[in-house]
Design a protein around this motif. Structure first.
Motif, mmCIF file in Angstrom:
data_model
loop_
_atom_site.group_PDB
_atom_site.id
_atom_site.type_symbol
_atom_site.label_atom_id
_atom_site.label_comp_id
_atom_site.label_asym_id
_atom_site.label_seq_id
_atom_site.Cartn_x
_atom_site.Cartn_y
_atom_site.Cartn_z
ATOM 1 N N ALA A 54 18.101 1.044 44.138
ATOM 2 C CA ALA A 54 18.295 0.170 45.281
ATOM 3 C C ALA A 54 19.389 -0.073 46.144
ATOM 4 C CB ALA A 54 17.990 -1.398 44.896
ATOM 5 N N TYR A 55 19.740 0.947 46.904
ATOM 6 C CA TYR A 55 20.899 1.371 47.385
ATOM 7 C C TYR A 55 21.351 0.452 48.534
ATOM 8 C CZ TYR A 55 20.060 5.800 44.959
ATOM 9 O OH TYR A 55 19.897 6.671 43.974
ATOM 10 N N THR A 56 20.372 -0.063 49.313
ATOM 11 C CA THR A 56 20.656 -1.069 50.297
ATOM 12 C C THR A 56 21.315 -2.515 49.640
ATOM 13 O OG1 THR A 56 18.985 -0.101 51.571
ATOM 14 C CG2 THR A 56 19.566 -2.376 52.267
ATOM 15 N N ARG A 57 20.710 -2.791 48.780
ATOM 16 C CA ARG A 57 21.219 -4.074 47.875
ATOM 17 C C ARG A 57 22.488 -3.752 47.497
ATOM 18 N NH1 ARG A 57 15.617 -4.812 45.490
ATOM 19 N NH2 ARG A 57 16.770 -4.097 43.630
ATOM 20 N N VAL A 58 22.711 -2.557 46.792
ATOM 21 C CA VAL A 58 24.034 -2.219 46.344
ATOM 22 C C VAL A 58 25.097 -2.247 47.526
ATOM 23 C CG1 VAL A 58 25.681 -0.271 45.342
ATOM 24 C CG2 VAL A 58 23.362 -0.485 44.546
ATOM 25 N N LEU A 59 25.070 -1.540 48.784
ATOM 26 C CA LEU A 59 25.935 -1.540 49.796
ATOM 27 C C LEU A 59 25.978 -3.095 50.141
ATOM 28 C CD1 LEU A 59 24.574 1.650 51.446
ATOM 29 C CD2 LEU A 59 26.726 1.269 50.167
ATOM 30 N N ALA A 60 25.117 -3.795 50.411
ATOM 31 C CA ALA A 60 24.978 -5.351 50.963
ATOM 32 C C ALA A 60 26.039 -5.959 49.802
ATOM 33 C CB ALA A 60 23.737 -5.942 51.101
ATOM 34 N N LEU A 61 25.755 -6.080 48.609
ATOM 35 C CA LEU A 61 26.813 -6.474 47.800
ATOM 36 C C LEU A 61 28.134 -6.309 47.824
ATOM 37 C CD1 LEU A 61 24.722 -6.731 44.353
ATOM 38 C CD2 LEU A 61 25.737 -8.807 45.567
ATOM 39 N N CYS A 62 28.368 -4.964 48.148
ATOM 40 C CA CYS A 62 29.668 -4.259 47.925
ATOM 41 C C CYS A 62 30.444 -4.855 49.487
ATOM 42 C CB CYS A 62 29.830 -2.836 48.155
ATOM 43 S SG CYS A 62 29.468 -2.052 46.466
ATOM 44 N N ARG A 63 29.458 -4.762 50.516
ATOM 45 C CA ARG A 63 30.160 -5.291 51.842
ATOM 46 C C ARG A 63 30.701 -6.931 51.459
ATOM 47 N NH1 ARG A 63 26.454 -2.181 54.276
ATOM 48 N NH2 ARG A 63 24.748 -3.578 54.100
ATOM 49 N N ARG A 64 29.777 -7.608 50.947
ATOM 50 C CA ARG A 64 30.295 -9.068 50.665
ATOM 51 C C ARG A 64 31.649 -9.217 49.864
ATOM 52 N NH1 ARG A 64 24.999 -11.741 48.346
ATOM 53 N NH2 ARG A 64 24.119 -9.901 49.277
ATOM 54 N N LEU A 65 31.542 -8.398 48.819
ATOM 55 C CA LEU A 65 32.529 -8.365 48.026
ATOM 56 C C LEU A 65 34.018 -7.822 48.680
ATOM 57 C CD1 LEU A 65 30.984 -7.043 44.604
ATOM 58 C CD2 LEU A 65 32.243 -9.236 44.858
ATOM 59 N N LEU A 66 33.685 -6.765 49.514
ATOM 60 C CA LEU A 66 34.921 -6.314 50.143
ATOM 61 C C LEU A 66 35.445 -7.266 51.123
ATOM 62 C CD1 LEU A 66 34.034 -2.309 49.713
ATOM 63 C CD2 LEU A 66 35.859 -3.718 48.556
ATOM 64 N N ALA A 67 34.541 -7.944 51.950
ATOM 65 C CA ALA A 67 34.897 -9.053 52.687
ATOM 66 C C ALA A 67 35.752 -10.036 52.348
ATOM 67 C CB ALA A 67 33.761 -9.533 53.690
ATOM 68 N N GLU A 68 35.805 -10.182 51.116
ATOM 69 C CA GLU A 68 36.598 -11.237 50.181
ATOM 70 C C GLU A 68 37.678 -10.602 49.721
ATOM 71 O OE1 GLU A 68 34.442 -13.667 47.379
ATOM 72 O OE2 GLU A 68 32.661 -13.929 48.738
ATOM 73 N N ASP A 69 37.667 -9.279 49.368
ATOM 74 C CA ASP A 69 38.791 -8.741 48.800
ATOM 75 C C ASP A 69 38.731 -7.317 48.986
ATOM 76 O OD1 ASP A 69 40.633 -7.634 47.154
ATOM 77 O OD2 ASP A 69 40.171 -8.230 45.303
ATOM 78 N N PRO A 70 39.313 -6.688 50.039
ATOM 79 C CA PRO A 70 39.287 -5.543 50.551
ATOM 80 C C PRO A 70 39.854 -4.392 49.627
ATOM 81 C CG PRO A 70 40.622 -6.741 52.103
ATOM 82 C CD PRO A 70 39.997 -7.643 50.995
ATOM 83 N N CYS A 71 40.807 -4.860 48.594
ATOM 84 C CA CYS A 71 41.396 -4.067 47.504
ATOM 85 C C CYS A 71 40.401 -3.884 46.191
ATOM 86 C CB CYS A 71 42.591 -4.638 47.268
ATOM 87 S SG CYS A 71 43.722 -4.520 48.650
ATOM 88 N N LEU A 72 39.258 -4.361 46.158
ATOM 89 C CA LEU A 72 38.498 -4.261 44.979
ATOM 90 C C LEU A 72 38.000 -2.968 44.683
ATOM 91 C CD1 LEU A 72 37.448 -6.097 42.596
ATOM 92 C CD2 LEU A 72 35.406 -6.521 44.116
ATOM 93 N N GLU A 73 38.626 -1.955 44.057
ATOM 94 C CA GLU A 73 38.067 -0.791 44.007
ATOM 95 C C GLU A 73 36.725 -0.299 43.300
ATOM 96 O OE1 GLU A 73 41.189 2.403 43.198
ATOM 97 O OE2 GLU A 73 42.697 0.788 42.788
ATOM 98 N N GLU A 74 36.451 -1.232 42.333
ATOM 99 C CA GLU A 74 35.057 -1.009 41.802
ATOM 100 C C GLU A 74 34.003 -1.282 42.803
ATOM 101 O OE1 GLU A 74 32.543 -2.650 37.915
ATOM 102 O OE2 GLU A 74 34.674 -3.398 38.110
ATOM 103 N N ALA A 75 34.152 -2.135 43.581
ATOM 104 C CA ALA A 75 33.179 -2.276 44.906
ATOM 105 C C ALA A 75 33.214 -1.199 45.707
ATOM 106 C CB ALA A 75 33.242 -3.671 45.641
ATOM 107 N N HIS A 76 34.266 -0.392 46.295
ATOM 108 C CA HIS A 76 34.495 0.723 46.722
ATOM 109 C C HIS A 76 33.853 1.778 46.022
ATOM 110 C CE1 HIS A 76 37.042 -0.561 50.349
ATOM 111 N NE2 HIS A 76 37.543 -1.168 49.341
ATOM 112 N N ARG A 77 34.124 2.068 44.772
ATOM 113 C CA ARG A 77 33.589 2.921 43.948
ATOM 114 C C ARG A 77 31.719 2.891 44.015
ATOM 115 N NH1 ARG A 77 37.997 2.108 40.203
ATOM 116 N NH2 ARG A 77 36.770 0.785 39.471
ATOM 117 N N LEU A 78 31.366 1.767 43.896
ATOM 118 C CA LEU A 78 29.988 1.576 43.588
ATOM 119 C C LEU A 78 29.276 1.881 45.135
ATOM 120 C CD1 LEU A 78 29.624 -1.754 41.643
ATOM 121 C CD2 LEU A 78 28.199 0.378 41.380
#
Length: 97
Positions: A25-49
């Protein structure tokens, strides 16, 4: 308490994104990562996902852009380079193309 709740949210969102990745479910993954990175752009785990989701979609240009965003955020915010884990993932994804 606020910080504890924020950390619990981050952990739950990362776990959900990992499950979504497994379910393709790649669209959902990317949406979650965008939300997380909007709050913390340094969250490497979200960048990796996000890099893994882009690679699974065959979008290698997006993998490169995501890694560059990670690198830039870490440099600007805390003056560090991405972790070895992030760099190794980037190289393994881009070498496969």
């Amino acid at each position: 308490e606020r910080e504890a709740l924020a950390e619990a949210y981050r952990e739950a969102a990362l776990e959900l994104a990992e499950l979504d990745l497994q379910e393709e479910a790649y669209t959902r993954v990317l949406a979650l990562c965008r939300r997380l990175l909007a709050e913390d752009p340094c969250l490497e785990e979200a960048h990796r996902l996000a890099m893994r989701a882009h690679a699974a979609r065959g979008n290698m240009a997006a993998v490169v852009r995501q890694f560059n965003r990670c690198q830039q955020a870490l440099e600007e915010e805390i003056r560090v380079y991405p972790s070895q884990r992030t760099v190794e993932l980037y190289h393994s994804l881009t070498a496969a193309s």
